[in-house]
Design a protein around this motif. Structure first.
Motif, short mmCIF file in Angstrom:
data_model
loop_
_atom_site.label_atom_id
_atom_site.label_comp_id
_atom_site.label_asym_id
_atom_site.label_seq_id
_atom_site.Cartn_x
_atom_site.Cartn_y
_atom_site.Cartn_z
N PHE A 243 0.82 -1.21 0.00
CA PHE A 243 0.00 0.00 0.00
C PHE A 243 0.86 1.27 0.00
CE2 PHE A 243 -2.38 -3.32 2.18
CZ PHE A 243 -3.47 -3.44 1.34
N THR A 244 2.03 1.17 -0.60
CA THR A 244 2.90 2.33 -0.75
C THR A 244 2.65 2.96 -2.11
OG1 THR A 244 4.57 1.27 0.62
CG2 THR A 244 5.29 3.14 -0.72
N GLU A 245 2.26 4.24 -2.12
CA GLU A 245 2.01 4.90 -3.39
C GLU A 245 3.33 5.35 -4.00
OE1 GLU A 245 -0.57 5.35 -5.30
OE2 GLU A 245 -1.83 4.20 -3.97
N LYS A 246 3.67 4.80 -5.15
CA LYS A 246 4.90 5.15 -5.84
C LYS A 246 4.57 5.46 -7.30
CE LYS A 246 8.04 3.51 -2.64
NZ LYS A 246 9.08 4.35 -2.07
N LYS A 247 3.85 6.54 -7.50
CA LYS A 247 3.37 6.84 -8.85
C LYS A 247 4.51 7.02 -9.84
CE LYS A 247 -1.27 8.70 -8.18
NZ LYS A 247 -1.48 8.26 -6.82
N PHE A 248 5.63 7.57 -9.35
CA PHE A 248 6.75 7.77 -10.28
C PHE A 248 7.31 6.44 -10.75
CE2 PHE A 248 10.14 6.88 -7.20
CZ PHE A 248 9.49 7.09 -6.01
N LEU A 249 7.26 5.40 -9.90
CA LEU A 249 7.71 4.08 -10.31
C LEU A 249 6.70 3.41 -11.23
CD1 LEU A 249 9.32 2.70 -7.03
CD2 LEU A 249 10.47 3.47 -9.10
N HIS A 250 5.41 3.64 -10.97
CA HIS A 250 4.38 3.12 -11.89
C HIS A 250 4.61 3.70 -13.28
CE1 HIS A 250 2.39 1.33 -8.57
NE2 HIS A 250 1.83 2.42 -8.10
N ASP A 251 4.92 4.98 -13.32
CA ASP A 251 5.12 5.64 -14.61
C ASP A 251 6.35 5.08 -15.32
OD1 ASP A 251 3.01 7.10 -13.71
OD2 ASP A 251 4.08 8.99 -13.49
N HIS A 252 7.42 4.84 -14.57
CA HIS A 252 8.62 4.26 -15.17
C HIS A 252 8.33 2.85 -15.67
CE1 HIS A 252 12.76 3.49 -16.07
NE2 HIS A 252 12.85 2.52 -15.17
N SER A 253 7.56 2.09 -14.90
CA SER A 253 7.18 0.74 -15.33
C SER A 253 6.41 0.79 -16.64
CB SER A 253 6.33 0.06 -14.26
OG SER A 253 7.06 -0.11 -13.08
N TYR A 254 5.56 1.81 -16.77
CA TYR A 254 4.81 1.94 -18.02
C TYR A 254 5.76 2.18 -19.19
CZ TYR A 254 2.24 3.76 -21.88
OH TYR A 254 1.77 3.94 -23.16
#
Length: 303
Positions: free
Chosen positions: A62-73
């Motif tokens: 439940f850690t929000e890591k939007k910048f990592l989500h974006d990099h994964s994309y």
């Protein structure tokens, strides 16, 4: 190119990534096993797998890591291109038939678009008369305030009654001009939206002879829909890049309307009713000629 994400379906992103990058799932379950298979996996593929797996693991906490989500994309999009799984409409001219017959499931488009939210539209028509009345009255605020003061100080004066009559007539005229839709028609619109509407947000884009409709889940928007409207307008001034899966690209098939034979069981009657319901649904929201329906994974603008 820097991406400003408007929408990202993280569940789909990682589901497809786990299949594109061998070892992601195994890395989550057993890091040691992945390390032992290091020689079987390319260095680039392994690095990508680890990045994505780390993001999934962090998300599970439940850690929000939007910048990592974006990099994964970014890794996901690059891999689709590397494996030639993506039909990129940005660099070539494709017709509707080219897209239909491409054999590709993943597609990317960049174009301006229009948002359509049926729930919002239903709410608007439900309050249409109240909104029209408010729009008719608000420009007359100063005159109505004068009338209220006259009612207190000169309640029986002829001028007060004349002003009251004049304003009442003006409000009626303005309401008639603004409303323009009879209550019976508004009732019909509300009924149709209530029965056949949905909570899907549609982003409609044009590409040559093709109309592309992306069906958005509001849970995956990076901002509220109202905020997006204020920033980009309902009819966007900027081009939006959409990457997603083609879910429909053929006109809705004609429904079967077979009559139930005498003595048919009750389920057969229900099945027949379902076909009639399908006929009604396609009348209101069936896919149109030269339209392609997309299940989006990501929507962003490029900076």
């Amino acid at each position: 190119m820097i991406k400003n994400f408007i929408y990202l379906d993280e569940a789909k992103l990682y589901s497809f990534s786990s299949q594109l990058f061998e070892g992601v799932t195994e890395y989550i379950l057993n890091e040691q096993q992945l390390d032992e298979e290091n020689n079987k996996t390319s260095k680039e593929g392994l690095a990508s797998s680890k990045v994505i797996a780390d993001v999934i693991r962090e998300t599970s906490k439940f850690t929000e890591k939007k910048f990592l989500h974006d990099h994964s994309y970014n890794l996901f999009e690059k891999e689709l291109q590397n494996q030639k799984l993506l039909l990129d409409l940005r660099n070539n001219e494709y017709t509707y038939n080219d897209i239909r017959n491409s054999g590709k499931s993943f597609v990317m488009i960049e174009a301006k678009g229009n948002f359509l939210d049926l729930k919002e539209l239903q709410d608007f028509f439900h309050h249409f008369h109240d909104i029209s009345e408010a729009l008719a009255i608000l420009p007359l605020t100063e005159q109505l305030q004068i009338l209220e003061r006259k009612k207190i100080s000169e309640s029986k004066a002829p001028g007060t009654k004349q002003l009251q009559s004049k304003l009442d007539q003006l409000i009626r005229d303005r309401k008639a001009e603004l409303i323009g839709i009879p209550k019976s028609i508004l009732g019909g619109i509300n009924t149709v939206l209530e029965q056949f509407g949905d909570d899907i947000i549609r982003l409609k884009q044009e590409y040559g002879d093709t109309n592309i409709t992306s069906c958005l889940n509001s849970d995956f928007l990076r901002d509220s829909l109202t905020a997006i409207y204020r920033k980009y307008s309902r009819s966007t001034s900027k081009k939006f890049v959409v990457l997603g899966i083609i879910s429909q690209c053929d006109p809705s098939p004609a429904p079967r309307l077979d009559q139930c034979v005498e003595g048919a069981n009750i389920f057969s009657h229900f099945e027949n009713m379902g076909q009639h319901l399908y006929n009604l649904e396609t009348t209101f929201n069936g896919i149109k000629p030269n339209e392609i329906i997309i299940e989006p994974i990501a929507i962003y603008t490029e900076l």
